[in-house]
Design a protein around this motif. Structure first.
Motif, PDB file in Angstrom:
ATOM      1  N   SER A  88       5.458   8.312   0.025  1.00 29.03           N
ATOM      2  CA  SER A  88       4.682   7.211  -0.540  1.00 29.03           C
ATOM      3  C   SER A  88       3.187   7.503  -0.575  1.00 29.03           C
ATOM      4  CB  SER A  88       4.931   5.927   0.276  1.00 29.03           C
ATOM      5  OG  SER A  88       4.513   6.119   1.607  1.00 29.03           O
ATOM      6  N   SER A  90      -0.347   8.664  -1.739  1.00 32.55           N
ATOM      7  CA  SER A  90      -0.968   8.792  -3.044  1.00 32.55           C
ATOM      8  C   SER A  90      -2.374   9.322  -2.861  1.00 32.55           C
ATOM      9  CB  SER A  90      -1.013   7.438  -3.768  1.00 32.55           C
ATOM     10  OG  SER A  90      -1.758   7.536  -4.957  1.00 32.55           O
ATOM     11  N   LYS A 123      -3.060   3.267  -4.189  1.00 35.42           N
ATOM     12  CA  LYS A 123      -2.421   3.075  -5.478  1.00 35.42           C
ATOM     13  C   LYS A 123      -1.453   4.225  -5.743  1.00 35.42           C
ATOM     14  CE  LYS A 123      -3.365   2.313 -10.385  1.00 35.42           C
ATOM     15  NZ  LYS A 123      -4.427   2.183 -11.424  1.00 35.42           N
ATOM     16  N   ASN A 124      -0.234   3.856  -6.148  1.00 36.00           N
ATOM     17  CA  ASN A 124       0.770   4.854  -6.508  1.00 36.00           C
ATOM     18  C   ASN A 124       0.614   5.198  -7.981  1.00 36.00           C
ATOM     19  OD1 ASN A 124       3.096   6.365  -7.064  1.00 36.00           O
ATOM     20  ND2 ASN A 124       4.330   5.187  -5.601  1.00 36.00           N
ATOM     21  N   LEU A 126       2.454   6.919  -9.925  1.00 36.28           N
ATOM     22  CA  LEU A 126       3.711   6.971 -10.681  1.00 36.28           C
ATOM     23  C   LEU A 126       4.166   5.579 -11.099  1.00 36.28           C
ATOM     24  CD1 LEU A 126       5.626   9.660  -8.572  1.00 36.28           C
ATOM     25  CD2 LEU A 126       4.332   9.972 -10.689  1.00 36.28           C
ATOM     26  N   THR A 127       4.101   4.637 -10.165  1.00 35.15           N
ATOM     27  CA  THR A 127       4.572   3.282 -10.468  1.00 35.15           C
ATOM     28  C   THR A 127       3.438   2.327 -10.820  1.00 35.15           C
ATOM     29  OG1 THR A 127       4.470   2.680  -8.130  1.00 35.15           O
ATOM     30  CG2 THR A 127       6.541   3.625  -8.937  1.00 35.15           C
ATOM     31  N   GLY A 128       2.219   2.676 -10.456  1.00 37.68           N
ATOM     32  CA  GLY A 128       1.086   1.786 -10.746  1.00 37.68           C
ATOM     33  C   GLY A 128       0.917   0.671  -9.748  1.00 37.68           C
ATOM     34  N   THR A 129       1.753   0.614  -8.717  1.00 37.98           N
ATOM     35  CA  THR A 129       1.648  -0.453  -7.720  1.00 37.98           C
ATOM     36  C   THR A 129       0.532  -0.140  -6.733  1.00 37.98           C
ATOM     37  OG1 THR A 129       3.311   0.646  -6.361  1.00 37.98           O
ATOM     38  CG2 THR A 129       4.091  -1.017  -7.916  1.00 37.98           C
ATOM     39  N   GLU A 130      -0.050  -1.183  -6.143  1.00 36.70           N
ATOM     40  CA  GLU A 130      -1.144  -1.048  -5.195  1.00 36.70           C
ATOM     41  C   GLU A 130      -0.774  -1.709  -3.881  1.00 36.70           C
ATOM     42  OE1 GLU A 130      -4.628  -2.693  -6.878  1.00 36.70           O
ATOM     43  OE2 GLU A 130      -4.971  -1.041  -8.291  1.00 36.70           O
TER      44      GLU A 130
END
Length: 707
Positions: A88, A90, A123-124, A126-130
């Protein structure tokens, strides 16, 4: 689920959860901070974080640890670290620093007496999640020393002298390792040091001519260790070779009777064991005074029959090593046979070991296993095992190289022919079995054949097998590179089988085959006596014929002659000409000389009417002087022999009183008178009665002799 299984599951989950965590850290210098216009109490490393904080319910607790650092160029920074799940992490990480009071300048927020709150945004990509962390208060952050700068000052064949300078008061620790080995060796002692002090330390017990890496870490009054310094590299010097070269030899004949091939093999020095590095070898042969420098550990010489003294000595940049002397008598050759069924199995990734297997058919003192890198053929590893051993492990093999594994036996310093096999740590033996086919089939045997070729794919195979399946008893045979065919025996006649090529019990190819139909033991048991009987019968017939021809030679029979056949015929016809062959009357054994009988056939046979008229004895007597005489002329017969023949004929017919009592009378009369008197003589005929009268009066045959 029972208690034991539950405990095991919990332990496994705990280990997985611990091992799946990684340490994540980020460092922000005071020069990277920017003041937010919306809130003058906040400094950020990324302006996008200004005013974008989520509600506390969506924030996570990362349990961060932050440290203050002050470099020599007066650059202050804050480093924060935390743990998160593996995978996980980043690279897009930013920090937000806030204070209760207004921040005049973000450049002065970092100092040992500062108090502030830290928030991390992750912030990831690949998925854009924070992910936002909960604000964590940092009061008077502890100072983390910067890692020192390390240098190598000097080196010997077994030591390195390293030096470093610390920027804090406290302790330091040192670690080192060979460049080709991932495991570090840490010096157990701690070195006390003052800020700005240079410290030198000598690392001993190292291997000659080997490159090492060294690193140092220090801690100050805060008790926080600095990061390890950048690795510094140093190389030890050469050490003069200290080990005698272990030499063995093999003598082979050539097509020329005078020349011989002398193979020499010796063990290379192992620098990792402190034996010193060898750059080249000096090889001397006496008599002849031949000296040559070679970099390999083998040599091939052409010599004549005789005694030789061979010397081998190693050299490097330091000095020369001890000399090994070997006395060789080419007439005393006892070369042991080569090993069989050589194979290599890789133990990777459990350990970096190649397991070598072989078989030996003769008693030898020891076996040599040699490992030579394809990237560096001049260096090799030499492992010596007892002669009864059939396997050996080669540890510490590099995973990114391929090797040549060579095995040969040794007995009384004479080595047998070597067998080699290519291998690597990821793939094991770099050879594979292909091309399975049936070579020959009988009623009880099946012969198969295969071929070996370099491995075409990245597949590791521990062993190849050939399996025969089709009856209740399956058969299997392990395949090795030194053979390419095998015969399965004791099979069932007229049975379908399947031959499989297996790679670690995995079918690679197969061939269907059917054994021949058996003739059966009953047919053989019946045919054998019949053949013997026929042979005995033929032998008896041949032996009887040979016995008769040897013991009972053929004797001429009167019944088979032309005259005999004519006399035995009751319906005799009148004919003229001679029915007696003079050759039949030539006697060579009974008489001293050959005798020739001549028959006068000029007698005229009377007609039946004349025979009736002249049947009376008076008529016969009156015509006696008119009948021509049947004369037999004998050549080269003595007087005694002629008289004897004449008297025998006369006595033969006179001895009987009547015709019925004389068995030879009719035969003699018919043979000598009736069948022969067919021609006229002076116009008169000769009847059987007249012939008989003449014969009985001893006037029918007239015998003459020649002196």
């Amino acid at each position: 689920m029972d208690l034991g299984a539950a405990q095991l599951f919990c332990v496994a989950w705990f280990l997985e959860s611990v091992l799946a965590l990684v340490c994540v850290g980020v460092t922000v210098t005071h020069k990277e901070l920017k003041l937010c216009e919306e809130d003058e109490r906040v400094c950020v490393s990324d302006l996008r974080d200004c005013g974008a904080h989520p509600p506390p319910s969506l924030q996570q607790n990362l349990n961060m640890s932050c440290y203050y650092q002050q470099s020599a160029d007066d650059t202050s920074s804050i480093s924060c670290e935390w743990s998160e799940e593996l995978g996980s992490h980043s690279s897009d990480v930013s920090l937000t620093f806030s204070r209760r009071n207004k921040v005049i300048s973000c450049q002065g927020i970092f100092n040992p007496l500062a108090v502030f709150s830290v928030t991390a945004r992750i912030k990831n990509p690949l998925t854009g999640t924070e992910i936002w962390s909960r604000p964590q208060t940092v009061s008077h952050p502890k100072e983390k020393p910067f890692p020192p700068v390390v240098t190598v000052l000097a080196s010997t064949h077994d030591s390195l002298v390293v030096s470093w300078k610390s920027n804090t008061y406290g302790n330091c620790q040192l670690r080192h390792r060979p460049s080709r080995t991932p495991a570090w060796t840490q010096v157990p002692d701690f070195f006390s040091i003052h800020s700005g002090q240079n410290l030198n330390f000598s690392i001993t017990g190292l291997s000659p001519f080997t490159e090492y890496r060294c690193a140092v870490a220090c801690r100050g009054d805060s008790g926080i260790w600095s990061d390890w310094s950048s690795d510094v590299r140093g190389k030890t010097l050469d050490k003069e070779p200290s080990r005698l070269a272990e030499v063995c030899y093999r003598v082979e004949e050539t097509t020329s009777r005078e020349a011989l091939r002398l193979h020499l093999v010796w063990k290379a020095a192992n620098p990792q064991k402190g034996e010193g590095r060898v750059l080249w070898y000096e090889l001397s042969v006496e008599p002849g005074g031949k000296t040559r420098n070679i970099t390999e550990t083998t040599a091939l010489l052409v010599v004549k029959e005789g005694n030789y003294s061979v010397s081998v000595r190693g050299f490097n940049t330091a000095c020369s090593g001890p000399t090994t002397h070997v006395q060789i008598d080419t007439q005393r050759r006892s070369n042991p046979p080569s090993v069989r069924n050589l194979w290599v199995i890789s133990c990777y990734p459990e350990n970096r070991t190649l397991q070598v297997e072989w078989e030996i058919s003769a008693a030898v003192s020891h076996v040599i296993v040699q490992l030579r890198s394809d990237a560096s053929p001049s260096t090799s590893r030499w492992l010596r095992v007892h002669g009864s051993t059939t396997s050996a492990g080669l540890p510490d093999v590099e995973a990114d190289e391929s090797y040549q594994v060579t095995v040969f036996p040794v007995q009384n310093q004479q080595c047998g022919p070597a067998r080699s096999l290519s291998a690597s740590l990821p793939h094991g033996a770099l050879i594979e079995a292909v091309g399975l086919k049936v070579l020959r089939v009988t009623e009880a045997e099946v012969t198969i054949k295969w071929a070996w070729q370099p491995k075409s794919g990245p597949i590791r195979v521990s062993r190849y097998m050939a399996a025969l399946r089709g009856d209740p008893h399956s058969r299997a045979w392990r395949l090795f590179p030194d053979e390419n065919q095998h015969t399965f025996v004791n099979l069932t006649p007229d049975t379908e089988y399947t031959v499989l090529l297996l790679a670690d019990s995995r079918p690679v190819s197969y061939v269907a085959v059917k054994t021949d139909l058996s003739q059966g033991p009953g047919a053989v048991a019946i045919a054998t006596p019949l053949l013997l009987a026929v042979a005995l019968l033929i032998l008896s017939v041949l032996s009887r014929t040979v016995f008769r021809s040897l013991c009972f030679p053929p004797v001429s029979s009167p019944r088979g002659s032309t005259a005999g056949l004519w006399l035995m015929n009751s319906d005799r016809q009148m004919f003229t000409g001679s029915i007696l062959d003079t050759a039949d009357f030539q006697v060579t054994e009974a008489l001293a000389e050959k005798t020739l009988f001549s028959v006068d056939l000029s007698v005229h046979r009377p007609s039946e009417e004349a025979l009736d008229e002249d049947f009376s004895p008076a008529a016969v007597s009156s015509r006696h002087d008119q009948l021509p005489a049947l004369s037999l002329f004998a050549a080269q017969i003595t007087d005694e022999t002629a008289e004897h023949l004449h008297q025998r004929e006369y006595d033969l017919c006179r001895s009987q009183e009547d015709e019925e009592g004389c068995p030879f009378r009719e035969l003699l009369l018919d043979g000598f008178c009736g069948g022969l008197m067919t021609e006229t003589l002076g116009g008169q005929s000769c009847s059987p009665l007249m012939c008989e009268t003449e014969y009985l009066s001893n006037s029918c045959f007239q015998v003459e002799t020649e002196d």
